[in-house]
Design a protein around this motif. Structure first.
Motif, short mmCIF file in Angstrom:
data_model
loop_
_atom_site.label_atom_id
_atom_site.label_comp_id
_atom_site.label_asym_id
_atom_site.label_seq_id
_atom_site.Cartn_x
_atom_site.Cartn_y
_atom_site.Cartn_z
N GLN A 123 -97.67 -6.93 -52.23
CA GLN A 123 -96.51 -7.03 -53.26
C GLN A 123 -94.84 -7.59 -53.13
N LEU A 124 -94.53 -7.71 -51.13
CA LEU A 124 -93.80 -8.37 -50.63
C LEU A 124 -93.79 -9.80 -51.43
N GLN A 125 -95.19 -10.95 -50.68
CA GLN A 125 -94.86 -12.06 -51.66
C GLN A 125 -94.55 -12.20 -52.97
N GLU A 126 -95.85 -11.32 -54.19
CA GLU A 126 -95.09 -11.58 -55.41
C GLU A 126 -93.65 -10.94 -55.07
N ARG A 127 -92.75 -10.28 -54.87
CA ARG A 127 -91.34 -9.50 -55.79
C ARG A 127 -90.70 -10.68 -55.38
N TYR A 128 -90.91 -11.62 -53.94
CA TYR A 128 -89.57 -12.34 -53.02
C TYR A 128 -90.99 -13.86 -52.54
N PRO A 129 -91.32 -13.83 -53.28
CA PRO A 129 -91.66 -15.73 -53.41
C PRO A 129 -91.81 -16.78 -52.50
N ASP A 130 -92.60 -16.77 -51.21
CA ASP A 130 -92.05 -17.38 -49.61
C ASP A 130 -90.40 -17.85 -49.22
N GLN A 131 -90.08 -16.40 -49.37
CA GLN A 131 -88.42 -16.23 -48.89
C GLN A 131 -88.24 -16.09 -46.84
N PRO A 132 -87.73 -16.36 -46.40
CA PRO A 132 -87.88 -16.17 -45.10
C PRO A 132 -87.34 -14.75 -44.97
N MET A 133 -87.66 -14.24 -43.90
CA MET A 133 -87.77 -12.67 -42.99
C MET A 133 -86.89 -12.82 -41.70
N GLU A 134 -86.15 -11.95 -41.17
CA GLU A 134 -85.71 -11.55 -40.04
C GLU A 134 -86.05 -10.21 -40.13
N LEU A 135 -85.88 -9.90 -38.60
CA LEU A 135 -86.87 -8.57 -37.93
C LEU A 135 -86.12 -8.21 -36.98
N HIS A 136 -84.99 -7.32 -36.81
CA HIS A 136 -84.12 -6.76 -35.99
C HIS A 136 -85.29 -5.39 -35.01
N LEU A 137 -84.78 -5.33 -34.14
CA LEU A 137 -85.44 -4.60 -33.42
C LEU A 137 -84.50 -4.13 -32.12
N TRP A 138 -84.79 -2.65 -31.88
CA TRP A 138 -83.66 -2.21 -31.42
C TRP A 138 -84.79 -0.96 -30.77
#
Length: 186
Positions: free
Chosen positions: A62-77
């Motif tokens: 569903q993430l791909q359906e809602r936001y087709p081929d968009q870049p992502m970021e990962l925040h780690l802490w």
């Protein structure tokens, strides 16, 4: 308390106690130094999964359906202070971390996708090679906790698949990178 060994020739004696090690982790944690943001540009090109919604489709279609081929970021802490314990053969540590994924929209707005808490156990063994102090790091366990979906209307991603990917990524890139930083070079 241990009594340092007596030596009849010049030597350097280095002793690290759990108090010293845990004081350092407390300092780094309270200073906010145990944080890292990773964008798709920050991943090695060889990494099997790039930070794009299309790549995350296997975990959350569903993430791909809602936001087709968009870049992502990962925040780690670190969500709490790492704990270290000293043993005669190694330094053992428990890391309590969180990873939050965001979709980066064309206008640079970040939309939260999911949050995953990950606890990991690591072992570090000191080594001395050719009069140089170094060490090796090994991942001895990892426990991802249930993921939370952060975007409205999206289901929680499949944690078991994410766990497998995280273990693979740490084994392939994280641990070797840590070892390259602490191992002596000839």
């Amino acid at each position: 308390p241990k009594t340092p060994p007596m030596a009849h020739e010049p030597m350097l004696l280095l002793a690290v106690t759990e108090f010293v090690a845990n004081s350092a982790t407390f300092t780094y944690f309270t200073a906010g130094a145990l944080r890292k943001n990773i964008s798709s540009d920050g991943l090695p090109r060889q990494f099997p999964l790039q930070l794009r919604t299309k790549s995350m489709e296997v975990f959350s279609p569903q993430l791909q359906e809602r936001y087709p081929d968009q870049p992502m970021e990962l925040h780690l802490w670190a969500r709490q202070q790492p704990l270290l314990s000293c043993h005669p053969d190694a330094l053992h540590g428990t890391l309590f971390s969180s990873a939050e994924a965001f979709v980066v929209l064309p206008n640079a707005t970040r939309v939260p996708a999911f949050l995953l808490n990950i606890d990991a156990n690591v072992t570090g063994k000191p080594t001395i090679t050719r009069n140089r102090l170094g060490g090796t790091v090994r991942l001895t366990g990892m426990d991802p906790l249930p993921a939370l979906c952060r975007a409205q209307g999206l289901p929680v991603p499949q944690v078991k698949r994410l766990e497998t990917l995280l273990k693979f990524g740490l084994w392939l890139f994280g641990v070797p990178r840590a070892n390259s930083k602490c191992c002596p070079h000839p």
